[in-house]
Design a protein around this motif. Structure first.
Motif, PDB file in Angstrom:
ATOM      1  N   PRO A 473       0.825  -1.232   0.000  1.00 29.44           N
ATOM      2  CA  PRO A 473       0.000   0.000   0.000  1.00 29.44           C
ATOM      3  C   PRO A 473       0.847   1.265   0.000  1.00 29.44           C
ATOM      4  CG  PRO A 473      -0.838  -1.584   1.587  1.00 29.44           C
ATOM      5  CD  PRO A 473       0.497  -2.096   1.143  1.00 29.44           C
ATOM      6  N   ARG A 474       1.958   1.267   0.706  1.00 25.75           N
ATOM      7  CA  ARG A 474       2.831   2.446   0.744  1.00 25.75           C
ATOM      8  C   ARG A 474       3.439   2.742  -0.620  1.00 25.75           C
ATOM      9  NH1 ARG A 474       3.288   0.419   6.014  1.00 25.75           N
ATOM     10  NH2 ARG A 474       3.528   2.034   7.656  1.00 25.75           N
ATOM     11  N   LEU A 475       3.508   1.724  -1.475  1.00 23.62           N
ATOM     12  CA  LEU A 475       4.070   1.890  -2.810  1.00 23.62           C
ATOM     13  C   LEU A 475       3.000   2.173  -3.853  1.00 23.62           C
ATOM     14  CD1 LEU A 475       6.606  -1.085  -2.676  1.00 23.62           C
ATOM     15  CD2 LEU A 475       7.147   1.351  -2.506  1.00 23.62           C
ATOM     16  N   GLY A 476       1.763   2.321  -3.428  1.00 23.27           N
ATOM     17  CA  GLY A 476       0.675   2.562  -4.364  1.00 23.27           C
ATOM     18  C   GLY A 476       0.276   1.322  -5.127  1.00 23.27           C
ATOM     19  N   LEU A 477       0.579   0.144  -4.583  1.00 25.33           N
ATOM     20  CA  LEU A 477       0.296  -1.117  -5.264  1.00 25.33           C
ATOM     21  C   LEU A 477      -0.475  -2.052  -4.334  1.00 25.33           C
ATOM     22  CD1 LEU A 477       3.826  -1.622  -6.867  1.00 25.33           C
ATOM     23  CD2 LEU A 477       1.747  -0.988  -8.080  1.00 25.33           C
ATOM     24  N   ALA A 478      -1.487  -1.504  -3.653  1.00 28.53           N
ATOM     25  CA  ALA A 478      -2.241  -2.303  -2.689  1.00 28.53           C
ATOM     26  C   ALA A 478      -2.931  -3.476  -3.374  1.00 28.53           C
ATOM     27  CB  ALA A 478      -3.269  -1.416  -1.987  1.00 28.53           C
ATOM     28  N   LEU A 479      -2.805  -4.651  -2.762  1.00 28.23           N
ATOM     29  CA  LEU A 479      -3.431  -5.873  -3.260  1.00 28.23           C
ATOM     30  C   LEU A 479      -4.197  -6.529  -2.117  1.00 28.23           C
ATOM     31  CD1 LEU A 479      -0.381  -7.425  -5.199  1.00 28.23           C
ATOM     32  CD2 LEU A 479      -2.313  -6.206  -6.205  1.00 28.23           C
ATOM     33  N   ASP A 480      -5.434  -6.971  -2.403  1.00 24.44           N
ATOM     34  CA  ASP A 480      -6.126  -7.740  -1.378  1.00 24.44           C
ATOM     35  C   ASP A 480      -5.558  -9.166  -1.370  1.00 24.44           C
ATOM     36  OD1 ASP A 480      -7.353  -9.202  -3.470  1.00 24.44           O
ATOM     37  OD2 ASP A 480      -9.086  -7.858  -3.494  1.00 24.44           O
ATOM     38  N   ASP A 481      -6.038  -9.985  -0.442  1.00 21.67           N
ATOM     39  CA  ASP A 481      -5.456 -11.316  -0.299  1.00 21.67           C
ATOM     40  C   ASP A 481      -5.611 -12.156  -1.559  1.00 21.67           C
ATOM     41  OD1 ASP A 481      -4.583 -10.716   2.196  1.00 21.67           O
ATOM     42  OD2 ASP A 481      -6.057 -11.935   3.283  1.00 21.67           O
ATOM     43  N   ALA A 482      -6.756 -12.041  -2.233  1.00 23.26           N
ATOM     44  CA  ALA A 482      -6.957 -12.822  -3.454  1.00 23.26           C
ATOM     45  C   ALA A 482      -5.984 -12.382  -4.549  1.00 23.26           C
ATOM     46  CB  ALA A 482      -8.398 -12.693  -3.929  1.00 23.26           C
ATOM     47  N   GLN A 483      -5.785 -11.065  -4.681  1.00 25.74           N
ATOM     48  CA  GLN A 483      -4.866 -10.562  -5.701  1.00 25.74           C
ATOM     49  C   GLN A 483      -3.415 -10.923  -5.360  1.00 25.74           C
ATOM     50  OE1 GLN A 483      -6.092  -6.457  -5.309  1.00 25.74           O
ATOM     51  NE2 GLN A 483      -7.340  -6.545  -7.191  1.00 25.74           N
ATOM     52  N   LEU A 484      -3.074 -10.840  -4.089  1.00 27.90           N
ATOM     53  CA  LEU A 484      -1.719 -11.209  -3.678  1.00 27.90           C
ATOM     54  C   LEU A 484      -1.464 -12.701  -3.908  1.00 27.90           C
ATOM     55  CD1 LEU A 484       0.975 -10.523  -2.400  1.00 27.90           C
ATOM     56  CD2 LEU A 484      -0.079 -10.748  -0.137  1.00 27.90           C
ATOM     57  N   ALA A 485      -2.462 -13.519  -3.583  1.00 26.64           N
ATOM     58  CA  ALA A 485      -2.320 -14.959  -3.808  1.00 26.64           C
ATOM     59  C   ALA A 485      -2.147 -15.267  -5.287  1.00 26.64           C
ATOM     60  CB  ALA A 485      -3.532 -15.698  -3.248  1.00 26.64           C
ATOM     61  N   ASP A 486      -2.835 -14.516  -6.148  1.00 25.53           N
ATOM     62  CA  ASP A 486      -2.711 -14.719  -7.586  1.00 25.53           C
ATOM     63  C   ASP A 486      -1.299 -14.399  -8.065  1.00 25.53           C
ATOM     64  OD1 ASP A 486      -3.780 -14.998 -10.396  1.00 25.53           O
ATOM     65  OD2 ASP A 486      -3.218 -12.875 -10.433  1.00 25.53           O
TER      66      ASP A 486
END
Length: 616
Positions: A473-486
């Motif tokens: 999030p601090r890098l402007g690239l916030a991912l939810d858990d599903a997106q991070l898992a992908d």
């Protein structure tokens, strides 16, 4: 090594030892197939439930035990032609095809099976002749003399041997002959009669035999399975070439630290290289020597790297090309397909870019300041700005920003510091669209897990998943858990294809991967206490050895008594058997005499006949 250089080396090393002491920590190493930027080994440390162990991965075919390693002989492959004598284990056909395909190879274990008049174009010494030191020489000197006597005029002697002043040996701090393979600095031979040489000593020994033309290479991390080989000409740093980067990369994690090393060899290689001591403290030497001039060679270093699947194995050569250094990559197995499951190795050839890598800056920050999300995100932001300039025309990056496929390796370990920053070693095409979210996760995972030292404190218990959730999030690239898992799954697919081994990546793996925290185990430790502890352990072992010797003497005496009593019993049985045999013979003689007597005078009495037949 001059005394001035050694004193300077010690002064440079002391703060490294005090600031970056480590504690024992078992770990699992998952060999990552991501490419290596000029010697930076790709390793991912996976902590699961607080304990770590090395995961056994079948990446490529390992060299069988005892087989000559083609990598350590690679600098001399063009010379291994004609008739070749190998002192060492006999290679199988596959191994010989890798390192001496054009030679007629003769193998000997001790030289006793060779006619004295036989001569060869080259003699390769991967071992030493059996020789006990008698005060007049050592196994190494005797082996060199023996090998030279079997060379044809102008032939080449190739010697591979460990260094008596290896940096890893110094870190181990062993002065016991044979312990951990580290030789005695006091000049005592090992149990096999060998005294390992120093760089200067071996050069002098070869020159004394008239082998004045020499070509020196230094294998890292060792001669058994080298990942990189640095030529002696590369130590002069032409064109800004940095041999220390290859040494650090091949060193990998500090496994010696958990065994009580006096300092971190991995962190020591940088000042060692700066002081010009890389060759003096190298793990081993690979030397070609001859009475005749050797062919010219413009190579500064060779990088083999960790084993990948055969389709993706490559050889990287650093060579002088005029005023620049050319980095050339070539496939080891050109007959195999270049792409597997859509993934292609581009094998880029490029000009060497001097300068430190951006990942090294993170290592220094973590060792100095420890975990701080804002500081680490600022560091990562500089890297992503370079990605934007190089692959997105300077546009802001979002999780779904599409990047060129070749940007897959635009990670911190491949970013050379400079006014604009330059990415190197961009060798992969993923075969599917690459977005900035995948690249960010890939780069952060690689950098955070590869940092060898973390200052204790706020990072205690920090997992990789915690770090990713704090930084993205601090890098402007916030991912939810599903997106991070992908994104993690995409990375796992890529690594599985390149390594030819199933590598799972997911939220569970990231949550179980604890980032390393360095304790204060050796900082401020009293060396006298360590010496006293070692002395007490030696005394205990001596007492145990004496008790075992006494028990063995008692057992030996009891065994001797048993053997004597057994011998006496055997003698008595033999004597009794002899007596019975004599009695039987006496009775037989008496019976024969009676039969003869009664045979002359007629039949035997009826009562005697019945007695002899056993009837009433």
């Amino acid at each position: 090594m001059t005394s001035a250089k050694y004193a300077s080396f010690v002064c440079r090393l002391t703060p490294i030892v005090s600031r970056h002491a480590t504690v024992a920590c078992p770990f699992r190493i998952l060999i990552s197939p991501s490419p290596m930027s000029y010697g930076k080994i790709r390793t991912i440390y996976c902590w699961q439930s607080g304990s770590m162990e090395r995961e056994k991965l079948a990446i490529g075919a390992p060299t069988p035990p005892g087989e000559p390693c083609a990598e350590v002989l690679h600098p001399f492959l063009p010379w291994l032609t004609g008739s070749l004598l190998l002192l060492g284990p006999r290679p199988n056909a596959e191994s010989r095809a890798r390192w001496a395909p054009a030679a007629k190879v003769f193998t000997t274990a001790d030289g006793a099976d060779l006619p004295a008049s036989t001569r060869f174009d080259a003699v390769v010494l991967l071992g030493l002749l059996s020789h006990r030191d008698d005060g007049g020489g050592c196994a190494l000197d005797a082996t060199i003399v023996w090998a030279q006597e079997r060379l044809r005029p102008g032939g080449r002697l190739i010697l591979v041997i460990a260094n008596a002043l290896s940096l890893h040996g110094l870190a181990a701090g062993s002065e016991t002959v044979g312990e951990r393979g580290f030789p005695s600095l006091e000049g005592r031979p090992r149990s096999d009669g060998a005294r390992l040489p120093t760089r200067a000593g071996l050069k002098q020994s070869l020159r004394a035999r008239g082998l004045v033309h020499q070509d020196w290479w230094f294998p890292f991390p060792d001669q058994g399975r080298p990942l990189s080989l640095i030529a002696e000409r590369g130590l002069a740093r032409p064109g800004g070439f940095d041999p220390g980067m290859l040494a650090i990369g091949a060193a990998g994690p500090d496994s010696a630290a958990s065994a009580g090393a006096l300092f971190s060899p991995r962190r020591a290689w940088a000042p060692v290289a700066d002081l010009g001591l890389t060759g003096d403290l190298a793990p081993a030497f690979a030397v070609a020597a001859s009475e005749a001039p050797l062919p010219p060679d413009d190579r500064l270093a060779i990088h083999v790297g960790l084993r990948r699947r055969p389709e993706f194995e490559r050889l990287v050569t650093f060579a002088e090309a005029g005023s620049r250094i050319a980095v050339r990559r070539a496939r080891v197995n050109p007959d195999l397909p270049a792409a597997v499951a859509g993934v292609t190795n581009l094998l880029p050839s490029e000009t060497y870019v001097p300068g430190p890598l951006w990942a090294a800056d993170l290592e220094a920050r973590l060792a100095r300041e420890g975990w701080c999300p804002d500081a680490v995100s600022a560091w990562a932001g500089t890297w992503l700005e370079a990605v934007s300039r190089g692959f997105a025309d300077g546009a802001p990056l979002g999780p779904n920003t599409i990047l060129p496929a070749r940007a897959l390796d635009a990670i911190p370990k491949n970013l050379v510091l400079g006014p604009e920053g330059t990415f190197i070693d961009l060798e992969w095409d993923l075969g599917v669209p690459l977005d900035a979210g995948h690249l960010a996760v890939r780069g952060l995972v690689n950098a955070l897990t590869d940092a060898p030292d973390w200052r204790p404190g706020g990072a205690a218990g920090l997992t990789l998943l915690d770090a990713l959730r704090a930084l993205l999030p601090r890098l402007g690239l916030a991912l939810d858990d599903a997106q991070l898992a992908d994104r993690l799954a995409r990375e796992g697919r890529f690594q599985s294809i390149v390594s030819d081994h199933v590598i799972e990546r997911g939220l569970g793996w990231a949550a179980a991967t604890r980032l390393p925290v360095v304790g204060l185990g050796r900082v401020g430790a009293d060396p006298r206490a360590a010496l006293a502890e070692a002395s007490a352990e030696i005394a205990r072992l001596r007492e145990e050895n004496a008790a075992l010797r006494a028990a063995r003497a008692v057992d030996a005496a009891a065994h001797a008594d048993t053997e004597r009593e057994s011998a006496r019993r055997t003698d008595r049985v033999i004597a009794h058997a002899a007596e019975l045999h004599r009695a039987r013979d006496h009775l037989q003689d008496a019976l024969d005499a009676r039969r003869t007597h009664f045979g002359l005078r007629g039949r035997l009495p009826l009562r005697l006949l019945r007695l002899l037949k056993g009837t009433p």
